[in-house]
Design an enzyme around this catalytic site. Structure first.
Site, PDB file in Angstrom:
ATOM      1  CG  PHE A 124      -1.997   1.046   1.157  1.00  0.00           C
ATOM      2  CD1 PHE A 124      -3.202   0.776   0.514  1.00  0.00           C
ATOM      3  CD2 PHE A 124      -1.798   2.301   1.695  1.00  0.00           C
ATOM      4  CE1 PHE A 124      -4.192   1.746   0.433  1.00  0.00           C
ATOM      5  CE2 PHE A 124      -2.794   3.281   1.616  1.00  0.00           C
ATOM      6  CZ  PHE A 124      -3.993   2.999   0.990  1.00  0.00           C
ATOM      7  CB  SER A 133       0.956  11.259   9.639  1.00  0.00           C
ATOM      8  OG  SER A 133       1.403  10.037  10.189  1.00  0.00           O
ATOM      9  CD  GLU A 374       0.152   0.977  10.100  1.00  0.00           C
ATOM     10  OE1 GLU A 374      -0.850   1.718  10.212  1.00  0.00           O
ATOM     11  OE2 GLU A 374       0.260   0.139   9.191  1.00  0.00           O
ATOM     12  CD  GLU A 378       6.935  12.183  18.399  1.00  0.00           C
ATOM     13  OE1 GLU A 378       6.787  11.380  17.451  1.00  0.00           O
ATOM     14  OE2 GLU A 378       7.801  12.025  19.281  1.00  0.00           O
TER      15      GLU A 378
END
Lengths: 393, 260
Positions: A124, A133, A374, A378
């Site tokens: 992926f 992120s 993942e 933080e």
């Protein structure tokens, strides 16, 4: 309240036996040679590891399986080696899950049976050199041209993307701009071998040496419009939905690591002698191991609580928000505990802890990524704080 | 083809194995136990035969409550049904008595075309039960098979010796013990674990088999353990510093121990 069933414990026994026999004897060499053991994948498939959350029609375990079983498998593989644990975790969470959740019947029938059997792996591609992120910063583009998507861009750190049996990589790409100016992200499946799709050489990583991680580049890479996964423009939302599972899975991997550190240090402290006694007689050593035992227990409870919530969510008995919070909490705690566990273990082992001859050294190298992948620690704190209703910037 | 596989629940060789203080029998309760690894080959071979043709695999064990785990593991691997002979009076039985109980159980199961066993148990490692069992059942005994084919009404095996391999043919029904060279036993799959829960397991006592309690157990055993002592802890090895004469020192050591 939740507890692991007899079936889960029976399954744990088998996965442990498998890991001890099929992984443990070889892992030092695989790690040293940065070798991805592709032959192990179909064996994991035979055990049913890739099909634990997949319906029977695609070769999965159907109602017999659940997410908790998957976490048990990841923990037990991770106890013996983290690279193999992440191969399973990513294979299911990132390879199979998006296709299972958002794929059309045709897409599922085409890809899932091989992925579930361990005959193939899927990757992926979300992360980019400049977007992790912060997925909204995705630069990879897909432009519609007739019956095709033309993909251009680059992806970074993609697990299971370059193995001999990788069949497809799902990539997120900008396919337009929303009214508010933000990027419209879609998920597009790019089969291995598509012209213009290049798998870059494997990364030189600090740890996870026996797992497969590559950068990917797409240059005028054309795939049929039918390779769109889910709804156009929904790629980001779709991804966020599968993120919680991945966090719980990484947490299970961390539990396996801490558990192993506890076993290693306990046995070492009983047998290694200094100043005429086993080193475990010193509270400087035994208290650290006691702390380790507490960390293992706490990590395990948080992880399986989150996994249980996830299984309950599937049955409509719990909310997404509950799972999200539990996933972030267990991921944050277990991975930081695992890093601490490897620090304690290498310290208890003294000079030997610095030697690759002892597995604690490998686990020490493998630990760091757990606090990063993942979603970093933080990011987990960000999620937890947000769920508490704290003001955001 | 109906196959009965005899399996044994043994103390895990990885953990500390010991005897009971009270009666000097093997401690099967205080230690972790499992399906004897050598019996897994027999289970695997039975499954392969049935999968290649047709039939049913019944797994049979004689042992205490915990021995149900050995049956369960075999069912998880794929065996169709299980029989567990469990009777307090069997405790302390020697192989002669064990073979009697197994033989009566196999008769009660009925219609076995093939009885398979491992080459030995990993605790007693005597290898005598297969022979005794064949004798009691009046079956041809074909032991230490490293290859096995079933063809119509006969079974053909290869037995590897130090200098030569023998091919042995026997008519069915027969008893065959298999070695650890014959196959690679499978792991139970997740599906197998779930399926095993629904498979039938019968538990029989001596009365169900018509075996008199006086024929089995510690009192009937032909051998007796008088006493036992724990293995002494391993002594520190001898370290030789190589000052150019390491090879000679090594040869001297081996020679002194009569290895060379």
């Amino acid at each position: 309240m939740f507890e692991l069933s007899k079936d889960h414990e029976d399954f744990r026994k088998v996965v442990r036996e498998f890991a001890e026999a099929e992984v443990a004897p070889h892992i030092a060499q695989w790690d040293r040679e940065h070798h991805f053991p592709v032959d192990l994948v179909p064996k994991m498939g035979e055990l049913g590891l890739f099909g634990l959350v997949v319906p029977e029609e695609f070769g999965g375990m159907g109602d017999d399986g659940d997410f908790t079983s998957l976490c048990v498998a990841i923990e037990e593989l991770g106890r013996v080696d983290q690279s193999i644990g992440i191969t399973l975790s990513a294979g299911v969470g990132l390879g199979i899950n998006p296709i299972l959740t958002y794929g059309s019947q045709e897409q599922k029938e085409r890809f899932l049976p091989d992925l579930v059997a361990g005959r193939a792996l899927a990757g992926f591609g979300l992360t980019e050199p400049d977007a992790g992120s912060d997925a909204g910063a995705t630069r990879t583009k897909a432009v519609r041209d007739g019956d095709e998507w033309v993909v251009n861009g680059a992806k970074a750190f993609i697990t299971n993307s370059g193995t001999d049996i990788t069949s497809v990589v799902t990539v997120t790409a900008r396919t337009g701009t929303n009214d508010d100016g933000s990027a419209q992200i879609s998920a597009i499946m790019v089969p291995n071998g598509t012209p213009g799709f290049t798998v870059e050489p494997a990364y030189d990583k600090l740890g996870w040496h026996a797992s497969d991680t590559h950068g990917l580049t797409f240059q005028d890479c054309r795939v049929p419009v039918g390779n769109l996964l889910g709804t156009e423009g929904n790629g980001f939302k779709q991804f966020l939905k599968t993120l919680d599972d991945g966090r719980i899975a990484i947490s299970a991997l961390a539990v396996g690591m801490s558990q192993r550190m506890l076993e290693e240090t306990t046995s070492y402290a009983k047998t290694r002698k200094a100043f005429g006694n086993p080193i475990g007689v010193n509270q400087g050593v035994s208290f650290q191991i006691a702390d380790l035992a507490v960390m293992v227990e706490a990590s395990r409870q948080l992880t399986y609580k989150a996994a249980w919530l996830k299984d309950e969510l599937e049955k409509g008995r719990r909310s997404v928000a509950e799972v999200k919070q539990a996933a972030a909490i267990c991921k944050l705690y277990s991975t930081e505990a695992a890093v601490t566990a490897t620090r304690i273990a290498t310290q208890v082992f003294g000079g030997n802890g610095f030697m690759e001859e002892y597995p604690v050294a490998r686990f020490y190298r493998d630990a760091k990524i757990l606090e990063i992948g993942e979603g970093t620690s933080e990011v987990q704190r960000m999620v937890i704080a947000r769920n508490l209703g704290l003001p955001t910037a | 083809m109906n196959i009965v596989v005899c399996v044994k629940y043994v103390p895990d060789a990885q953990s500390e194995r010991t005897f009971n203080e009270s009666d000097n029998t093997t401690d099967r309760v205080g230690v972790d136990g499992l399906l004897s690894e050598l019996d897994e080959y027999a289970v695997e071979e039975a499954l392969k035969i049935v999968e290649a043709g047709e039939g049913e695999v019944t797994v049979l064990t004689v042992g205490p409550d915990q021995a149900a785990d050995a049956v369960k593991k075999a069912l998880q691997m794929g065996a169709d049904k299980g029989v567990h002979v469990n009777d307090e009076a069997i405790h302390g039985s020697d192989s002669v008595a064990t073979s009697l109980v197994l033989a009566e159980a196999i008769k009660k199961i009925g219609d076995a075309d093939l009885v398979l066993t491992g080459m030995a148990s990993t605790d007693g490692t005597m290898s005598v039960v297969p022979a005794m069992l064949a004798e009691r059942l009046g079956l041809p005994q074909v032991t230490f098979a490293s290859e096995l084919t079933v063809d119509g009404q006969q079974v053909t095996i290869r037995r590897d010796g130090d200098a030569a391999s023998e091919t042995i043919v026997a008519s069915l029904p027969a008893l065959v013990s298999v070695t650890d060279q014959i196959n690679e036993p499978r792991y139970p799959s997740f599906k197998g674990i779930m399926a095993a829960k629904k498979k039938p397991v019968e538990t029989w006592g001596l009365a169900d088999l018509g075996v008199d309690a006086s024929q089995v157990g510690l009192d009937a055993a032909w051998t007796k353990v008088e006493s036992f002592t724990k293995r002494p802890p391993r002594q520190q090895g001898q370290i030789v510093t190589d000052e150019g004469d390491g090879g000679t020192k090594l040869a001297e050591f081996l020679s002194a121990q009569k290895f060379i």
